[in-house]
Motif scaffolding. Sequence first.
Motif, short mmCIF file in Angstrom:
data_model
loop_
_atom_site.label_atom_id
_atom_site.label_comp_id
_atom_site.label_asym_id
_atom_site.label_seq_id
_atom_site.Cartn_x
_atom_site.Cartn_y
_atom_site.Cartn_z
N UNK A 40 41.90 35.26 34.92
CA UNK A 40 43.20 35.90 35.17
C UNK A 40 43.07 37.40 35.42
N UNK A 41 42.00 38.01 34.90
CA UNK A 41 41.91 39.46 34.92
C UNK A 41 40.70 39.99 35.70
N UNK A 42 39.67 39.18 35.87
CA UNK A 42 38.48 39.63 36.61
C UNK A 42 38.39 38.78 37.87
N UNK A 43 38.85 39.32 39.00
CA UNK A 43 38.93 38.55 40.23
C UNK A 43 38.36 39.33 41.40
N UNK A 99 30.55 44.46 38.97
CA UNK A 99 31.12 44.95 40.24
C UNK A 99 32.53 45.43 39.94
N UNK A 100 32.86 46.64 40.38
CA UNK A 100 34.20 47.18 40.10
C UNK A 100 34.81 47.75 41.37
N UNK A 118 35.70 43.47 39.00
CA UNK A 118 35.94 42.42 39.98
C UNK A 118 35.04 41.22 39.78
N UNK A 119 33.90 41.42 39.13
CA UNK A 119 32.93 40.36 38.95
C UNK A 119 31.96 40.75 37.85
#
Length: 302
Positions: free
Chosen positions: A117-120, A179-180, A187-188
């Motif tokens: 839900x939060x890291x996409x 990864x941000x 993001x990952x």
Amino acid sequence: MADLALLEDLQQALLRRDRVFRDRTDLLAESDEWLINRFRLPRAILLALCQQFSQLLERSTKRTSAVPVHTQVLSTIGFLATGTFQREIGDRSGISQPTVSRIMPHVLHAIISLTSQYITFPNTAAERTKIMTDFYNIAGFPSVIGAVDCTHVALKAPTADEFAFVNRKGYHSINVQVICDAHLILLNVVANRPGGTHDSFIVQNSIVGLRLQQSAAGEGWLIGDRGYALKSWLMTPVVNPVSQKELNYNRAHERTRSTVERAIGLLKARWLCLSGRGGILQYKPDKNRISQDSCLETHRTC
């Protein structure tokens, strides 16, 4: 004969020990400043987590002193925030060390269930365009959809495959890829590789790396340091720059890529269990790593 029976009863009485229930502290009754200092989260978020996890953590029991959900959540988060020993966390919460050890896996799995839900990682063109624009505004570097880097989380030397967990700095760890975006939002995350695994190998064999290889950089590219191999979907600095253009490129690259270094710094500063400042994690690798079943690479394509 009666005397022998009496002696046996006395012996059994000495062996039996009454259960002792500690007085559990209502940690949520403390001030916001106190909670943030010890749990790194304000009361509102802690309460929301307790409410969200209530169905997962409430269990039917024949005992009259089941551990409340908020005690389970705060004890686990307290451990993550400090990296201290479970006994100290238990003393603060009013529960025993074995109880802390027993409840932590359940709370951790509940937390992991929220990651998608939060890291996409961006899936739509609109999401990618927004991320590219934000990165471009930093130093004019175009088409960046993520800054990538790895960080080591120290752990106790495992008994199996011990050598694989020795990193280039000489201690045992898990090599975690992050990864941000330009705002330091994750993001990952890939957290299943031993410390001896090279950063470049991790990204090339991750779901994000495979996806970008297949798209031939049509979605944009990642930006990484010299530890990564140059790819059509991963931009690295120019080695030994000579021309002014190369110098300008490296300068813009460095300023843009620094976002992921700051993101990792903030992550480890908030959750000291990752930094080693609270002591290295005293667990086997399979307990430190998030399992593949828990959607390790947390984005919508999992």
